[in-house]
Scaffold this motif. Structure first.
Motif, PDB file in Angstrom:
ATOM      1  N   ASP A  50      35.781  24.961  32.756  1.00  0.00           N
ATOM      2  CA  ASP A  50      35.282  24.884  34.134  1.00  0.00           C
ATOM      3  C   ASP A  50      35.032  26.274  34.708  1.00  0.00           C
ATOM      4  O   ASP A  50      34.071  26.480  35.459  1.00  0.00           O
ATOM      5  CB  ASP A  50      36.282  24.136  35.019  1.00  0.00           C
ATOM      6  CG  ASP A  50      36.294  22.637  34.749  1.00  0.00           C
ATOM      7  OD1 ASP A  50      35.314  22.135  34.144  1.00  0.00           O
ATOM      8  OD2 ASP A  50      37.272  21.977  35.128  1.00  0.00           O
ATOM      9  N   SER A  51      35.906  27.230  34.346  1.00  0.00           N
ATOM     10  CA  SER A  51      35.724  28.606  34.827  1.00  0.00           C
ATOM     11  C   SER A  51      34.422  29.195  34.291  1.00  0.00           C
ATOM     12  O   SER A  51      33.679  29.878  35.012  1.00  0.00           O
ATOM     13  CB  SER A  51      36.898  29.484  34.392  1.00  0.00           C
ATOM     14  OG  SER A  51      38.107  29.028  34.925  1.00  0.00           O
ATOM     15  N   ILE A  52      34.140  28.939  33.024  1.00  0.00           N
ATOM     16  CA  ILE A  52      32.908  29.446  32.416  1.00  0.00           C
ATOM     17  C   ILE A  52      31.690  28.817  33.085  1.00  0.00           C
ATOM     18  O   ILE A  52      30.712  29.505  33.414  1.00  0.00           O
ATOM     19  CB  ILE A  52      32.905  29.175  30.902  1.00  0.00           C
ATOM     20  CG1 ILE A  52      34.009  29.995  30.218  1.00  0.00           C
ATOM     21  CG2 ILE A  52      31.542  29.491  30.299  1.00  0.00           C
ATOM     22  CD1 ILE A  52      34.185  29.681  28.745  1.00  0.00           C
ATOM     23  N   LYS A  53      31.756  27.517  33.326  1.00  0.00           N
ATOM     24  CA  LYS A  53      30.646  26.815  33.982  1.00  0.00           C
ATOM     25  C   LYS A  53      30.418  27.362  35.392  1.00  0.00           C
ATOM     26  O   LYS A  53      29.273  27.582  35.810  1.00  0.00           O
ATOM     27  CB  LYS A  53      30.927  25.316  34.026  1.00  0.00           C
ATOM     28  CG  LYS A  53      29.774  24.477  34.578  1.00  0.00           C
ATOM     29  CD  LYS A  53      30.108  23.000  34.544  1.00  0.00           C
ATOM     30  CE  LYS A  53      28.912  22.137  34.898  1.00  0.00           C
ATOM     31  NZ  LYS A  53      28.300  22.490  36.193  1.00  0.00           N
ATOM     32  N   ARG A  54      31.511  27.564  36.130  1.00  0.00           N
ATOM     33  CA  ARG A  54      31.397  28.067  37.497  1.00  0.00           C
ATOM     34  C   ARG A  54      30.817  29.483  37.507  1.00  0.00           C
ATOM     35  O   ARG A  54      29.996  29.830  38.365  1.00  0.00           O
ATOM     36  CB  ARG A  54      32.765  28.044  38.164  1.00  0.00           C
ATOM     37  CG  ARG A  54      32.762  28.428  39.642  1.00  0.00           C
ATOM     38  CD  ARG A  54      34.051  28.007  40.324  1.00  0.00           C
ATOM     39  NE  ARG A  54      35.229  28.525  39.646  1.00  0.00           N
ATOM     40  CZ  ARG A  54      36.083  27.756  38.957  1.00  0.00           C
ATOM     41  NH1 ARG A  54      35.866  26.450  38.841  1.00  0.00           N
ATOM     42  NH2 ARG A  54      37.153  28.291  38.388  1.00  0.00           N
TER      43      ARG A  54
END
Length: 364
Positions: free
Chosen positions: A178-182
């Motif tokens: 999720d951090s990478i996507k954000r």
């Protein structure tokens, strides 16, 4: 009695200057024989430990100083020692500098050729020489400013100078999927409005090494996922994502600045890749002369001065409406720009700057 330096002191190995042994109450004692001798050089050129004195650029500077009759000594960091003696107490606030009577054993100028690769040992030498009253080019602070490319960009933008859009990564960006996507969807694409491809760089890289062209979002996500799996420490590795400048694919300019003047400039092109570094992929291409406009020359001088540099190499990218500064080098090599400027001697221009600015005089 010899001459005495008080405060923080710099010791040089016997191959450079011979010193008496320090006692508990001494910082540096220079023996009378050394004091009376003429065994000194007006300029020290401090090169990296892994540098060859006979390299193209070092040789060019050596010849230029010799043509002007200026004594030059080439020194490597391991030939020098730095010590602090806490046993000496004094109320004189200037005791960290060299006394006038002992000044002649130090050079007028130390010319540092270690640049972004300066290790802590070398930086300690720069700092101590400055504290001892020696003029160092480039200064400790200036070299530190240039060691990290993101720090460069911060300083340059604070002075209103043009740089590419750049985002500094940290560990939180790869903490989870999720951090990478954000990071990609929100920080890079929405807020910074980066378009693909993008460029990934290490803040401490040099010569075009560790610079990657990331073609699309999927490739960027895959690379960051690998970093996540490998538990890479991005806080220490210092990696940044930067906008790709399509107009400058495989092309760049280099301006050599001395003081408040651009003394030479060149154009570099690589027909087989997106990087144009002379030692990083442009094998087979010949640098060409490029005359910068007065306005662009002024931008280069402002960039050099913003970082505290007296001698620098400014790398420029071709943007749609002008140029962007992609890197400022505190230890600029001369080879590619000298090839492109056969009618002048760039190293000689630098020595002329030292003379015209009063850093050196024709006679001492």
């Amino acid at each position: 009695m010899g001459l005495r330096f008080r405060g923080i002191s710099t010791l040089l190995a016997a191959s450079v200057i011979s010193f008496n042994t320090l006692s508990d109450d001494d910082d540096i004692v220079i023996n009378e024989h050394q004091q009376a001798s003429n065994d000194y050089s007006r300029v020290w050129m401090l090169i990296r430990q892994d540098m060859q004195p006979e390299s193209f650029t070092n040789s060019a500077f050596t010849r230029a100083f010799a043509r002007h009759g200026i004594d030059l000594r080439v020194i490597k960091p391991n030939e020098m020692r730095v010590a602090i003696n806490n046993n000496v107490t004094t109320s004189n606030s200037t005791d960290a500098t060299c006394s006038n009577s002992a000044r002649h054993i130090f050079p007028d100028v130390v010319f540092g050729r270690s640049g972004s690769f300066s290790d802590d040992q070398t930086l300690s030498i720069y700092k101590q020489l400055e504290l001892s009253g020696v003029h160092v080019i480039n200064s400790y602070d200036a070299v530190r400013n240039c060691q990290n490319k993101f720090l460069q960009y911060q300083i340059l933008r604070a002075h209103g100078l043009p740089v590419p859009k750049t985002y500094l990564l940290n560990n939180s960006h790869i903490a989870s999927d999720d951090s990478i996507k954000r990071l990609i969807d929100t920080e890079l694409e929405k807020h910074l409005q980066l378009k693909y491809p993008v460029v990934l760089k290490y803040c401490h890289g040099s010569g075009g090494n560790e610079v990657l062209l990331i073609e699309n979002k999927e490739s960027l996500r895959a690379l960051l996922s690998i970093y996540q799996i490998e538990k890479r420490d991005l806080n220490n590795e210092q990696i940044m994502i930067q906008e790709y400048i399509a107009n400058s694919h495989g092309k760049s300019l280099r301006a050599i600045v001395a003081g408040d003047k651009v003394i030479a400039s060149s154009y570099k092109e690589n027909a087989t890749g997106f990087k144009s570094n002379f030692h990083g992929g442009t094998t087979g291409s010949i640098p060409a002369h490029f005359q910068l406009s007065e306005e662009t020359q002024q931008v280069c001088v402002q960039a050099s001065q913003a970082l505290g540099l007296e001698f620098s190499g400014i790398d420029l990218l071709f943007a749609e409406d002008g140029f962007l500064i992609t890197e400022v080098n505190s230890c600029s090599g001369l080879e590619s720009t000298q090839i492109a400027n056969a009618t002048i001697d760039i190293a000689d221009k630098f020595v002329e700057y030292l003379l015209e600015s009063g850093r050196l005089s024709e006679e001492r």
